[in-house]
Scaffold this motif. Structure first.
Motif, mmCIF file in Angstrom:
data_model
loop_
_atom_site.group_PDB
_atom_site.id
_atom_site.type_symbol
_atom_site.label_atom_id
_atom_site.label_comp_id
_atom_site.label_asym_id
_atom_site.label_seq_id
_atom_site.Cartn_x
_atom_site.Cartn_y
_atom_site.Cartn_z
ATOM 1 N N ARG A 127 -3.575 12.847 67.688
ATOM 2 C CA ARG A 127 -2.504 12.086 68.339
ATOM 3 C C ARG A 127 -1.174 12.817 68.217
ATOM 4 N NH1 ARG A 127 -4.439 7.561 65.691
ATOM 5 N NH2 ARG A 127 -2.616 7.613 64.299
ATOM 6 N N ALA A 128 -0.936 13.375 67.029
ATOM 7 C CA ALA A 128 0.320 14.101 66.812
ATOM 8 C C ALA A 128 0.357 15.418 67.581
ATOM 9 C CB ALA A 128 0.518 14.355 65.314
ATOM 10 N N LEU A 129 -0.789 16.076 67.697
ATOM 11 C CA LEU A 129 -0.842 17.361 68.403
ATOM 12 C C LEU A 129 -0.784 17.171 69.912
ATOM 13 C CD1 LEU A 129 -1.284 20.459 68.362
ATOM 14 C CD2 LEU A 129 -3.758 19.991 68.365
ATOM 15 N N HIS A 130 -1.488 16.168 70.426
ATOM 16 C CA HIS A 130 -1.656 16.005 71.869
ATOM 17 C C HIS A 130 -0.443 15.358 72.531
ATOM 18 C CE1 HIS A 130 -6.349 16.081 71.488
ATOM 19 N NE2 HIS A 130 -5.803 17.269 71.315
ATOM 20 N N VAL A 131 0.661 16.069 72.491
ATOM 21 C CA VAL A 131 1.860 15.648 73.213
ATOM 22 C C VAL A 131 2.121 16.668 74.313
ATOM 23 C CG1 VAL A 131 2.826 14.501 71.184
ATOM 24 C CG2 VAL A 131 3.414 16.898 71.653
ATOM 25 N N GLU A 132 2.892 16.271 75.297
ATOM 26 C CA GLU A 132 3.160 17.163 76.423
ATOM 27 C C GLU A 132 3.746 18.481 75.926
ATOM 28 O OE1 GLU A 132 5.483 17.212 80.755
ATOM 29 O OE2 GLU A 132 5.400 15.382 79.529
ATOM 30 N N ALA A 133 3.154 19.566 76.377
ATOM 31 C CA ALA A 133 3.578 20.894 75.954
ATOM 32 C C ALA A 133 4.725 21.387 76.830
ATOM 33 C CB ALA A 133 2.409 21.868 76.032
ATOM 34 N N PRO A 134 5.579 22.254 76.297
ATOM 35 C CA PRO A 134 6.687 22.778 77.106
ATOM 36 C C PRO A 134 6.198 23.723 78.190
ATOM 37 C CG PRO A 134 6.598 23.873 74.981
ATOM 38 C CD PRO A 134 5.601 22.764 74.913
ATOM 39 N N ALA A 135 7.071 24.003 79.127
ATOM 40 C CA ALA A 135 6.693 24.821 80.280
ATOM 41 C C ALA A 135 6.248 26.220 79.891
ATOM 42 C CB ALA A 135 7.860 24.900 81.262
ATOM 43 N N ASP A 136 6.761 26.746 78.758
ATOM 44 C CA ASP A 136 6.403 28.108 78.367
ATOM 45 C C ASP A 136 5.234 28.144 77.387
ATOM 46 O OD1 ASP A 136 7.950 26.911 76.386
ATOM 47 O OD2 ASP A 136 8.934 28.784 75.782
ATOM 48 N N ALA A 137 4.539 27.029 77.199
ATOM 49 C CA ALA A 137 3.362 27.012 76.326
ATOM 50 C C ALA A 137 2.245 27.840 76.945
ATOM 51 C CB ALA A 137 2.895 25.579 76.111
ATOM 52 N N PRO A 138 1.373 28.438 76.118
ATOM 53 C CA PRO A 138 0.232 29.175 76.675
ATOM 54 C C PRO A 138 -0.684 28.229 77.438
ATOM 55 C CG PRO A 138 0.002 28.901 74.299
ATOM 56 C CD PRO A 138 1.381 28.444 74.639
ATOM 57 N N MET A 139 -1.082 28.622 78.623
ATOM 58 C CA MET A 139 -1.923 27.760 79.459
ATOM 59 C C MET A 139 -3.397 28.054 79.216
ATOM 60 S SD MET A 139 0.323 25.903 80.788
ATOM 61 C CE MET A 139 -0.678 24.949 81.943
ATOM 62 N N ALA A 140 -4.238 27.115 79.649
ATOM 63 C CA ALA A 140 -5.672 27.266 79.483
ATOM 64 C C ALA A 140 -6.185 28.429 80.326
ATOM 65 C CB ALA A 140 -6.376 25.987 79.898
ATOM 66 N N THR A 141 -7.111 29.181 79.762
ATOM 67 C CA THR A 141 -7.799 30.212 80.528
ATOM 68 C C THR A 141 -8.987 29.562 81.234
ATOM 69 O OG1 THR A 141 -9.229 30.775 78.659
ATOM 70 C CG2 THR A 141 -7.119 31.944 78.831
ATOM 71 N N PRO A 189 -0.189 18.724 80.969
ATOM 72 C CA PRO A 189 -0.841 19.542 79.950
ATOM 73 C C PRO A 189 -0.291 19.208 78.553
ATOM 74 C CG PRO A 189 -0.129 20.887 81.803
ATOM 75 C CD PRO A 189 0.494 19.542 81.983
ATOM 76 N N VAL A 190 -1.190 18.963 77.617
ATOM 77 C CA VAL A 190 -0.793 18.666 76.242
ATOM 78 C C VAL A 190 -1.258 19.799 75.337
ATOM 79 C CG1 VAL A 190 -0.910 16.178 76.654
ATOM 80 C CG2 VAL A 190 -2.913 17.363 75.705
ATOM 81 N N TRP A 191 -0.658 19.868 74.147
ATOM 82 C CA TRP A 191 -1.084 20.864 73.173
ATOM 83 C C TRP A 191 -2.530 20.591 72.752
ATOM 84 C CZ3 TRP A 191 1.132 25.245 72.642
ATOM 85 C CH2 TRP A 191 2.515 25.396 72.702
#
Length: 300
Positions: A127-141, A189-191
């Motif tokens: 729950r703590a990890l799965h928050v919206e990630a910033p625009a410069d976060a690494p995206m899924a391959t 996209p979330v972390w």
């Protein structure tokens, strides 16, 4: 020797520390068994040195250096935090990182006896990890895509295993087909940790006590982590996990269950094939994968 053949020894680790971080060179250096993309060495009682070994690029270590200091303060379980950066040199032409040590025993060598507590701990962590990630976060391959785009890999795992080890392959394919038919993740996209399996979490006193190896960290579909409800937790704990997590709709659970089936097959394959030519053989992953697959098929 080529770069991939460099022998990493305690003396090499100590020499690199003397060259780049001499204030740490006097601490005891002890090898940690396992791993192949990176090799871990204990450094004193509170630190570890993460040495790039089989990984072809430094991308995964650099990702951990960039993002773990951002994520760690808000996570309720201990995770490794980088404290010093080791750069390529003539002595060792790859990256290495000094990180905090997360105490506990890796789950692939330990057990969870307090299932309800572990389910709540894992749910709180995600729950703590799965928050919206910033625009410069690494995206899924591509390998972190919707299950329907990973069917070839799923079938490769399934067909590579001894049929007697798999058992009811039709039932396994049914779980995967249900995940393929599930709607896509519709949220932002979330972390996502991306690689939650028994070697990447640690346990203490029968419950989860830490999460390690964030090299696959990305922003995307949380179902990749929700699969851990079956891959990590003992039988009967998945329902408690999803109740505690509280954010997973039916589609996410269906995708997660299929991904858990694929992860279970991978663990079984690593057990069947030993080390597959890589350092740190994983024969003990086979029973862990079989137990996880049984939980997936029973839905518990």
């Amino acid at each position: 020797m080529t770069e991939t053949e460099i022998e990493i020894t305690a003396d090499l680790v100590r020499d690199l520390l003397r060259e780049q971080h001499p204030e740490l060179a006097g601490l005891a250096v002890r090898e940690v068994a396992g791993g192949w993309g990176n090799q871990m060495w204990r450094l004193g009682d509170e630190l570890a040195v993460r040495m790039q070994r089989m990984d072809p690029t430094p991308e995964l270590q650099l990702k951990e250096r960039r993002w773990l200091p951002v994520l760690a303060p808000r996570l309720p379980l201990p995770v490794p935090a980088p404290v010093r950066s080791g750069e390529p040199s003539e002595r060792f032409p790859k990256h290495w990182t000094v990180m905090t040590w997360v105490p506990g025993e890796p789950l692939d060598h330990g057990t969870i006896s307090r299932g309800a507590h572990a389910a709540d701990a894992l749910a709180g962590f995600l729950r703590a990890l799965h928050v919206e990630a910033p625009a410069d976060a690494p995206m899924a391959t591509d390998r972190r895509a919707h299950p329907r785009d990973r069917t070839a890999g799923f079938e490769e795992f399934l067909q590579a295993l001894d049929p007697d080890a798999v058992g009811d392959a039709s039932a396994v394919r049914d779980v995967w087909a249900d995940a393929v038919a599930a709607p896509e993740w519709a949220g932002p996209p979330v972390w996502v940790h991306g690689d939650l399996h028994p070697a990447n979490v640690v346990v203490t006193d029968g419950t989860l006590s830490g999460v390690i190896d964030f090299g696959d960290l990305f922003a995307g579909d949380p179902a990749w982590d929700l699969a851990a409800a079956w891959v990590l937790l003992p039988s009967g704990a998945a329902a408690r996990f999803f109740d505690s997590y509280g954010r997973a709709d039916e589609a996410a659970i269906r995708r997660a269950r299929g991904l858990a089936a694929a992860k279970s097959l991978f663990l079984m394959l690593m057990g069947q094939n030993g080390d597959r030519g890589l350092p740190g053989g994983k024969p003990h992953w086979g029973p862990a994968g079989r137990a996880a697959l049984d939980r997936v098929l029973k839905g518990v």
